[in-house]
Design a protein around this motif. Structure first.
Motif, PDB file in Angstrom:
ATOM      1  N   ASP A  60      13.310 -12.830  26.856  1.00  0.00           N
ATOM      2  CA  ASP A  60      12.215 -13.218  25.970  1.00  0.00           C
ATOM      3  C   ASP A  60      12.561 -12.847  24.519  1.00  0.00           C
ATOM      4  O   ASP A  60      12.092 -11.843  23.989  1.00  0.00           O
ATOM      5  N   ILE A  61      13.393 -13.675  23.898  1.00  0.00           N
ATOM      6  CA  ILE A  61      13.759 -13.482  22.492  1.00  0.00           C
ATOM      7  C   ILE A  61      12.940 -14.455  21.655  1.00  0.00           C
ATOM      8  O   ILE A  61      13.086 -15.673  21.781  1.00  0.00           O
ATOM      9  N   GLN A  62      12.065 -13.906  20.825  1.00  0.00           N
ATOM     10  CA  GLN A  62      11.172 -14.723  20.019  1.00  0.00           C
ATOM     11  C   GLN A  62      11.639 -14.742  18.562  1.00  0.00           C
ATOM     12  O   GLN A  62      12.420 -13.892  18.138  1.00  0.00           O
ATOM     13  N   SER A  63      11.165 -15.711  17.811  1.00  0.00           N
ATOM     14  CA  SER A  63      11.532 -15.820  16.394  1.00  0.00           C
ATOM     15  C   SER A  63      10.283 -16.099  15.562  1.00  0.00           C
ATOM     16  O   SER A  63       9.312 -16.673  16.038  1.00  0.00           O
ATOM     17  N   GLU A  64      10.330 -15.635  14.316  1.00  0.00           N
ATOM     18  CA  GLU A  64       9.272 -15.941  13.360  1.00  0.00           C
ATOM     19  C   GLU A  64       9.867 -15.916  11.957  1.00  0.00           C
ATOM     20  O   GLU A  64      10.893 -15.273  11.712  1.00  0.00           O
ATOM     21  N   THR A  65       9.216 -16.648  11.064  1.00  0.00           N
ATOM     22  CA  THR A  65       9.714 -16.757   9.694  1.00  0.00           C
ATOM     23  C   THR A  65       8.973 -15.787   8.788  1.00  0.00           C
ATOM     24  O   THR A  65       7.742 -15.821   8.697  1.00  0.00           O
ATOM     25  N   LEU A  66       9.737 -14.896   8.151  1.00  0.00           N
ATOM     26  CA  LEU A  66       9.190 -13.931   7.211  1.00  0.00           C
ATOM     27  C   LEU A  66       9.776 -14.198   5.828  1.00  0.00           C
ATOM     28  O   LEU A  66      10.567 -15.136   5.644  1.00  0.00           O
ATOM     29  N   GLU A  67       9.423 -13.347   4.863  1.00  0.00           N
ATOM     30  CA  GLU A  67       9.943 -13.520   3.503  1.00  0.00           C
ATOM     31  C   GLU A  67      11.458 -13.420   3.454  1.00  0.00           C
ATOM     32  O   GLU A  67      12.114 -14.096   2.662  1.00  0.00           O
ATOM     33  N   ARG A  68      12.031 -12.571   4.294  1.00  0.00           N
ATOM     34  CA  ARG A  68      13.489 -12.401   4.279  1.00  0.00           C
ATOM     35  C   ARG A  68      14.191 -13.426   5.154  1.00  0.00           C
ATOM     36  O   ARG A  68      15.413 -13.370   5.300  1.00  0.00           O
ATOM     37  N   GLY A  69      13.434 -14.348   5.751  1.00  0.00           N
ATOM     38  CA  GLY A  69      14.034 -15.409   6.540  1.00  0.00           C
ATOM     39  C   GLY A  69      13.573 -15.397   7.979  1.00  0.00           C
ATOM     40  O   GLY A  69      12.623 -14.689   8.343  1.00  0.00           O
ATOM     41  N   LYS A  70      14.228 -16.173   8.795  1.00  0.00           N
ATOM     42  CA  LYS A  70      13.880 -16.262  10.208  1.00  0.00           C
ATOM     43  C   LYS A  70      14.453 -15.066  10.945  1.00  0.00           C
ATOM     44  O   LYS A  70      15.663 -14.813  10.908  1.00  0.00           O
ATOM     45  N   VAL A  71      13.564 -14.321  11.625  1.00  0.00           N
ATOM     46  CA  VAL A  71      14.013 -13.128  12.336  1.00  0.00           C
ATOM     47  C   VAL A  71      13.812 -13.318  13.835  1.00  0.00           C
ATOM     48  O   VAL A  71      12.935 -14.055  14.274  1.00  0.00           O
ATOM     49  N   PHE A  72      14.654 -12.641  14.599  1.00  0.00           N
ATOM     50  CA  PHE A  72      14.594 -12.691  16.060  1.00  0.00           C
ATOM     51  C   PHE A  72      14.274 -11.288  16.581  1.00  0.00           C
ATOM     52  O   PHE A  72      14.764 -10.288  16.053  1.00  0.00           O
ATOM     53  N   LYS A  73      13.445 -11.225  17.621  1.00  0.00           N
ATOM     54  CA  LYS A  73      13.124  -9.940  18.228  1.00  0.00           C
ATOM     55  C   LYS A  73      12.743 -10.148  19.680  1.00  0.00           C
ATOM     56  O   LYS A  73      12.396 -11.271  20.102  1.00  0.00           O
ATOM     57  N   LEU A  74      12.807  -9.058  20.439  1.00  0.00           N
ATOM     58  CA  LEU A  74      12.450  -9.136  21.854  1.00  0.00           C
ATOM     59  C   LEU A  74      10.940  -9.213  22.007  1.00  0.00           C
ATOM     60  O   LEU A  74      10.199  -8.484  21.337  1.00  0.00           O
ATOM     61  N   GLY A  75      10.497 -10.096  22.893  1.00  0.00           N
ATOM     62  CA  GLY A  75       9.068 -10.224  23.155  1.00  0.00           C
ATOM     63  C   GLY A  75       8.595  -9.161  24.124  1.00  0.00           C
ATOM     64  O   GLY A  75       9.379  -8.319  24.590  1.00  0.00           O
ATOM     65  N   ARG A  76       7.336  -9.185  24.453  1.00  0.00           N
ATOM     66  CA  ARG A  76       6.741  -8.158  25.314  1.00  0.00           C
ATOM     67  C   ARG A  76       7.360  -8.128  26.701  1.00  0.00           C
ATOM     68  O   ARG A  76       7.416  -7.086  27.341  1.00  0.00           O
ATOM     69  N   ASN A  77       7.793  -9.282  27.174  1.00  0.00           N
ATOM     70  CA  ASN A  77       8.350  -9.326  28.529  1.00  0.00           C
ATOM     71  C   ASN A  77       9.596  -8.474  28.657  1.00  0.00           C
ATOM     72  O   ASN A  77       9.999  -8.096  29.745  1.00  0.00           O
ATOM     73  N   ASN A  78      10.258  -8.189  27.508  1.00  0.00           N
ATOM     74  CA  ASN A  78      11.457  -7.372  27.554  1.00  0.00           C
ATOM     75  C   ASN A  78      11.194  -5.943  27.119  1.00  0.00           C
ATOM     76  O   ASN A  78      12.075  -5.115  27.150  1.00  0.00           O
ATOM     77  N   LYS A  79       9.993  -5.656  26.662  1.00  0.00           N
ATOM     78  CA  LYS A  79       9.696  -4.282  26.280  1.00  0.00           C
ATOM     79  C   LYS A  79       9.575  -3.396  27.514  1.00  0.00           C
ATOM     80  O   LYS A  79       9.843  -2.222  27.478  1.00  0.00           O
TER      81      LYS A  79
END
Length: 335
Positions: A60-79
């Motif tokens: 579950d690798i999710q992405s979102e766009t922030l001021e510094r660009g598109k970032v990737f992070k692990l979603g809750r399913n991987n926490k």
């Protein structure tokens, strides 16, 4: 080799995402991969393909766009991929193991221990932790040397990669009492012995098969570089078996059987704290005991025998007896 490198890279990607609270851009992930894996170059497209491959595999690798660009992070399913129940007894065992591994402080191994410990603390109920905390105060762990391998973290990463990829490593090694020398080694694995890390590796220039595999103490490494040169591992080398043959860290094809006469008190101490799983103790008619134990080098036996004082006497082989006699004579001359 390319397939192996891809797996190593993707595993490291998951580690980086797991440690990142606010996510990372592809550029940041690429720079971290280059630094941690000791790469010379890595294209952003390769990182993107690795992320997509992990997503396709179910992570579950999710992405979102922030001021510094598109970032990737692990979603809750991987926490918390595996929800587990943990008791106070299990917490005590886990915390003791954590304290015994303090010499790994500052290395990638310790970060894994610490992040797991923090996750456990976050999810257990307050009542369970209070129960654990009360009982944990009845047992203390101490006596470990005050040392860490924080300054060797970069070398450990290099050595780990070389072990996985079977790469020759060039090292600067400072043996005790000798000048720093440049050596080439073929690393097979790492071993922790009495709070010190050793690199189990062959020395290519040594032609005698029984002498090629040696244990190199990481404290003595001054520099380590993985070369673009590969070696073929010897399938006959079984590290777990080899490392357990003697009572210390010295290596050898076959251990030497040492016979030591122990007084009553010394025999009791060695029975309480065995030197080796295969040691034997035979009681004699005069009340002494004969300890039979395997050892690879006299220096493994020397400190143990000296610690028992006049209550211990090495009988044979002569090489081991002479080593103790020489040490005792030298000490007598000083005292």
């Amino acid at each position: 080799m390319a397939r192996n490198e891809q797996l190593i890279r993707q595993h490291k990607l998951l580690q980086l995402l797991e440690m990142s609270r606010f996510g990372k851009t592809l550029d940041e992930l690429r720079d971290d991969l280059v630094s941690d894996l000791g790469l010379t170059t890595l294209h952003e497209r390769t990182v993107r393909r690795d992320v997509e491959a992990l997503q396709a595999a179910g992570f579950d690798i999710q992405s979102e766009t922030l001021e510094r660009g598109k970032v990737f992070k692990l979603g809750r399913n991987n926490k918390g991929v595996h929800e587990i129940g943990i008791s106070a007894t299990e917490l005590i065992a886990l915390s003791i193991g954590r304290e015994l591994l303090y010499p790994l402080l500052g290395t990638q191994y310790w970060r894994g221990i610490e992040t797991f410990w923090n996750k456990v603390r976050e999810v257990i109920p307050d009542g369970v932790f209070e129960h654990y905390d009360r009982y944990r105060k009845t047992l203390y762990v101490f006596g470990s040397p005050n040392k860490t391998y924080e300054q060797h973290e970069g070398m450990l990463k290099t050595l780990n990669r070389a072990i996985l990829e079977h790469r020759v490593v060039e090292i600067e090694y400072a043996s005790v009492g000798k000048p720093v020398s440049t050596r080439r080694i073929e690393p097979y694995g790492l071993a922790v012995y009495q709070s010190s890390i050793y690199v189990v590796a062959t020395a290519p220039e040594v032609k005698e098969p029984s002498q090629r595999l040696r244990n190199w103490k990481l404290d003595r490494f001054r520099h380590a570089v993985a070369l673009d040169e590969y070696f073929k591992p010897d399938p006959s080398i079984e590290l777990a078996d080899r490392l357990g043959r003697g009572i210390g860290i010295f290596s050898g094809e076959s251990p030497t059987i040492v016979h030591i006469r122990l007084g009553e008190r010394a025999a009791a101490w060695v029975s309480e704290d065995p030197w080796h799983p295969e040691q034997r103790m035979e009681l004699q008619d005069d009340g002494t005991s004969i300890l039979t134990v395997p050892a690879a080098h006299p220096r493994e036996v020397l400190p143990k025998v000296l610690s028992l004082g006049v209550d211990a006497e090495v009988l044979e082989p002569k090489e081991f007896r002479d080593a103790v006699a020489e040490a005792v004579q030298g000490m007598a001359a000083k005292y």
